[in-house]
Scaffold this active site. Structure first.
Site, mmCIF file in Angstrom:
data_model
loop_
_atom_site.group_PDB
_atom_site.id
_atom_site.type_symbol
_atom_site.label_atom_id
_atom_site.label_comp_id
_atom_site.label_asym_id
_atom_site.label_seq_id
_atom_site.Cartn_x
_atom_site.Cartn_y
_atom_site.Cartn_z
ATOM 1 N N CYS A 1 0.768 -1.286 -0.125
ATOM 2 C CA CYS A 1 0.075 -0.087 -0.126
ATOM 3 C C CYS A 1 0.812 1.366 -0.022
ATOM 4 O O CYS A 1 0.468 2.366 -0.646
ATOM 5 C CB CYS A 1 -0.897 0.062 1.259
ATOM 6 N N CYS B 1 0.252 -3.937 -18.535
ATOM 7 C CA CYS B 1 -0.701 -2.958 -18.067
ATOM 8 C C CYS B 1 -0.443 -1.744 -17.958
ATOM 9 O O CYS B 1 0.482 -1.376 -19.168
ATOM 10 C CB CYS B 1 -1.150 -3.503 -16.741
#
Ligand SMILES: [Zn+2]
Length: 383
Positions: free
Chosen positions: A190, A341
């Site tokens: 995160c 991606c």
């Protein structure tokens, strides 16, 4: 055997009781229910606040962490003056302020390999608000061994996911989707990736909703479905999930039969790669060179449709990351496969997943289409 609510409680919870699907019996069920919440962070904050307000009988709170200033952007159980305090202390204060009637049980050691199954066994349901892979896999496995439903939620940048894993009721588990933990160093945590704060409220509240629905058995649960929330495009999709008969935990011939510490180890060291092994990722230059070869490798784009509409590299098969668990079997398992991606994070996760399914030729393109547009084709739109 419902315990009867006092007139004061009936008044307090009247807006739930007036819902025919809840009613007095439902509220009484909630008053005796026990939910274990793993982590009082971004997801555990909204989830615990709503469960406390809803009059859940008992909330177990497992967290060993301390509030840091950068938590306050999303972890709404904790306030400005709580920095440096244990999340359990500040969290319990906030929950008491919302509802002093409910029972709150502290588990200050958090969930560990030693206590996981025992801890979860003491509750009706476990809500996972953890933010790291070892804990997520530990909670999944321990919930399976304890035979308890697991309300899963996770966030990656602007994307959130919610589901209920309950293999003993015929649903899949987390390992049916992602059999093994990704290699350390291949996925950002995160702190590196960033988190869209308000999305935590959406995902955590969904976890609270699913918990309440499951406890009083109303509506359609997310068992066998994965809710994927794309907050940037503001699109919510539910993907069907099936139990995987090959699942190492809940499949027909499981390889994980108890909780062993080595299954949840996670070091920050780079993964070992010997010279024979195919690397997990390659540069855009190397990918470009490989795509010029005959025959070229398979080429897979795991971005969302709206991103493909902005810019794409020609020749790629388009399967968004969230749909990969359902569609990977259409790919040729033997062929070399380049995955891309936007920035190279989702493609790494996809590569991990594909290799876990035996597609050993899968390789992620480092830096994704963004690096491609900077270094190979400046005509491509960047976003
Ligand atoms: Zn499974």
């Amino acid at each position: 055997m419902g315990m009867s609510l006092t007139p004061e409680e009936i008044s307090r919870y009247s807006r739930h009781i007036r819902l025919p699907q809840v009613g007095l019996p439902g509220q009484e069920k909630l008053a005796t229910a026990r939910v274990l919440i793993i982590g009082l962070g971004g997801l555990g904050s909204p989830a615990s606040l709503y469960l406390a307000a809803a009059g859940l009988g008992t909330l177990g709170l497992a967290d060993f962490d301390v509030v840091e200033p950068h938590n306050l952007q999303r972890q709404i159980l904790h306030g400005d003056t709580d920095s440096g305090r244990k999340k359990l202390d500040s969290g319990i204060e906030s929950l008491r302020a919302i509802n002093p009637k409910i029972e709150l049980i502290r588990h200050p050691e958090g969930i560990t390999v030693d206590n996981a199954v025992d801890l979860i066994s003491q509750y009706d349901l476990v809500l996972d608000g953890s933010d790291n892979f070892p804990t997520r896999y530990l909670v999944n496995d321990a919930a399976f061994f304890a035979g308890k439903p697991l309300v899963y939620g996770s966030i990656f940048q602007f994307e959130g996911q919610v589901s209920i894993f309950e293999p003993c009721a015929g649903g899949p588990c987390y390992r049916c989707l992602f059999p093994q933990m990704p290699e350390p160093g291949t996925v950002p945590n995160c702190e590196e990736a960033g988190v869209f704060g308000a999305l935590c409220g959406v995902v955590g509240s969904n976890q609270a909703m699913e918990s309440i629905k499951r406890l009083i058995n109303v509506g359609e649960s997310l068992m066998g479905r994965l809710l994927v929330i794309d907050s940037l495009a503001q699109r919510h999709r539910t993907l069907k999930l099936k139990p995987d008969p090959q699942c190492p935990l809940c499949g027909h011939t499981p390889s994980i039969t108890d909780i062993r510490p080595e299954n949840y180890e996670w070091s920050c060291a780079a993964p070992d790669t010997t010279s024979e092994e195919i690397p997990m990722e390659i540069s855009v230059q190397e990918a470009h060179a490989q795509l010029q070869q005959a025959p070229p490798p398979l080429f897979l784009d795991v971005r969302e449709d709206f991103e493909v509409a902005i810019a794409k590299i020609d020749g790629a098969i388009e399967i968004p990351l969230g749909e990969l668990p359902l569609r990977w079997e259409a790919l040729d398992a033997k062929a070399p496969l380049l995955v891309y991606c936007h920035h190279g994070m989702r493609s790494l996760r996809a590569t991990e997943f594909l290799r876990s399914k035996g597609l050993d030729g899968a390789v992620s393109i480092r830096g994704g289409i963004d690096a491609w547009s900077r270094e190979i084709n400046p005509e491509l739109a960047r976003y």
